[in-house]
Design an enzyme around this catalytic site. Structure first.
Site, PDB file in Angstrom:
ATOM      1  N   LEU A 196       3.529   4.031 -12.256  1.00  0.00           N
ATOM      2  CA  LEU A 196       4.107   4.703 -11.093  1.00  0.00           C
ATOM      3  C   LEU A 196       4.498   6.128 -11.470  1.00  0.00           C
ATOM      4  O   LEU A 196       5.058   6.348 -12.548  1.00  0.00           O
ATOM      5  CB  LEU A 196       5.358   3.949 -10.629  1.00  0.00           C
ATOM      6  N   GLU A 197       4.218   7.067 -10.590  1.00  0.00           N
ATOM      7  CA  GLU A 197       4.579   8.468 -10.818  1.00  0.00           C
ATOM      8  C   GLU A 197       5.731   8.838  -9.893  1.00  0.00           C
ATOM      9  O   GLU A 197       5.651   8.613  -8.687  1.00  0.00           O
ATOM     10  CB  GLU A 197       3.377   9.380 -10.551  1.00  0.00           C
ATOM     11  N   ARG A 221      13.940   9.637   1.205  1.00  0.00           N
ATOM     12  CA  ARG A 221      15.030  10.322   1.908  1.00  0.00           C
ATOM     13  C   ARG A 221      16.008  11.010   0.966  1.00  0.00           C
ATOM     14  O   ARG A 221      16.904  11.716   1.406  1.00  0.00           O
ATOM     15  CB  ARG A 221      15.762   9.334   2.807  1.00  0.00           C
ATOM     16  N   TYR A 270      14.012   6.076  -1.354  1.00  0.00           N
ATOM     17  CA  TYR A 270      13.808   7.151  -2.322  1.00  0.00           C
ATOM     18  C   TYR A 270      13.328   8.432  -1.638  1.00  0.00           C
ATOM     19  O   TYR A 270      13.785   9.529  -1.958  1.00  0.00           O
ATOM     20  CB  TYR A 270      12.829   6.728  -3.414  1.00  0.00           C
ATOM     21  N   TYR A 325     -14.020  -2.146  -9.707  1.00  0.00           N
ATOM     22  CA  TYR A 325     -13.367  -1.461 -10.829  1.00  0.00           C
ATOM     23  C   TYR A 325     -13.668  -2.188 -12.140  1.00  0.00           C
ATOM     24  O   TYR A 325     -13.928  -1.562 -13.162  1.00  0.00           O
ATOM     25  CB  TYR A 325     -11.862  -1.402 -10.568  1.00  0.00           C
TER      26      TYR A 325
END
Length: 185
Positions: free
Chosen positions: A133-134, A113, A111, A167
């Site tokens: 995921l962003e 590239r 991705y 967390y």
């Protein structure tokens, strides 16, 4: 801190359900690879995405975020991110991070590239859930993201000792998330 090898990742996935479902090897078969690698795990993106769109020239404000800024798309094949735009997705895999482990996520070179940047903030000890995921399309062209294929490599780091506060102890705001999760304050 040390990076966990495939042997350590496999052991934690099998014995402590650190990754579920867990794919014990790299899968390619004409797809963007996913599964266990030498020093990480290539996670897959699911089939639901939220893609930014401009509504009345609104301003993106992380403290007062409007879900109206996104269009939800579901596809078992792929979605298209408009030029210079942004989308959210979520992992197929559920992660259950042990107390003495943290995780850093990096985008896959396939991705990168093509101008697609995958970003995820560090995943802290004792996080549980799917990972949002962003995706940023940095190109002047529309770009494809393939559903149910590899998108990012998760690198697991073992701390020199367990943290004082995890967390889970802090009751992190994204704890237990499923699906694409929008910003919370």
């Amino acid at each position: 801190m040390s990076v966990l090898s495939d042997k350590s990742i496999r052991k934690l996935a099998v014995e402590q359900s650190m990754i579920s479902p867990f794919i014990d090897k790299q899968v390619r078969d004409g797809k963007i690879s996913y599964g266990l690698s030498s020093f990480g795990y290539d996670a897959r993106v699911g089939d639901e995405f939220k893609i930014f769109h401009n509504v009345n020239s609104s301003i993106v404000d992380p403290k007062e975020f409007s879900s109206d800024n996104f269009v939800t798309k579901k596809s078992s094949d792929y979605i298209i991110i408009p030029p210079n735009s942004f989308a959210l997705g979520t992992t197929i895999e559920v992660f259950k991070i042990p107390r003495d482990i943290m995780c850093i996520v990096v985008g896959k070179s396939t991705y990168a590239r093509t101008g697609i940047i995958v970003n995820v903030t560090p995943i802290e000890s004792e996080f549980f859930g799917t990972v949002t995921l962003e995706f940023s399309n940095t190109t002047p062209l529309p770009a494809k993201i393939y559903a149910n294929e590899g998108v990012a490599q998760f690198l697991f780091l073992k701390g020199d000792q367990s943290p004082e506060t995890s967390y889970a102890d802090r009751k992190g705001k994204y704890m237990g998330q499923t699906g694409v999760t929008l910003p919370k304050v």
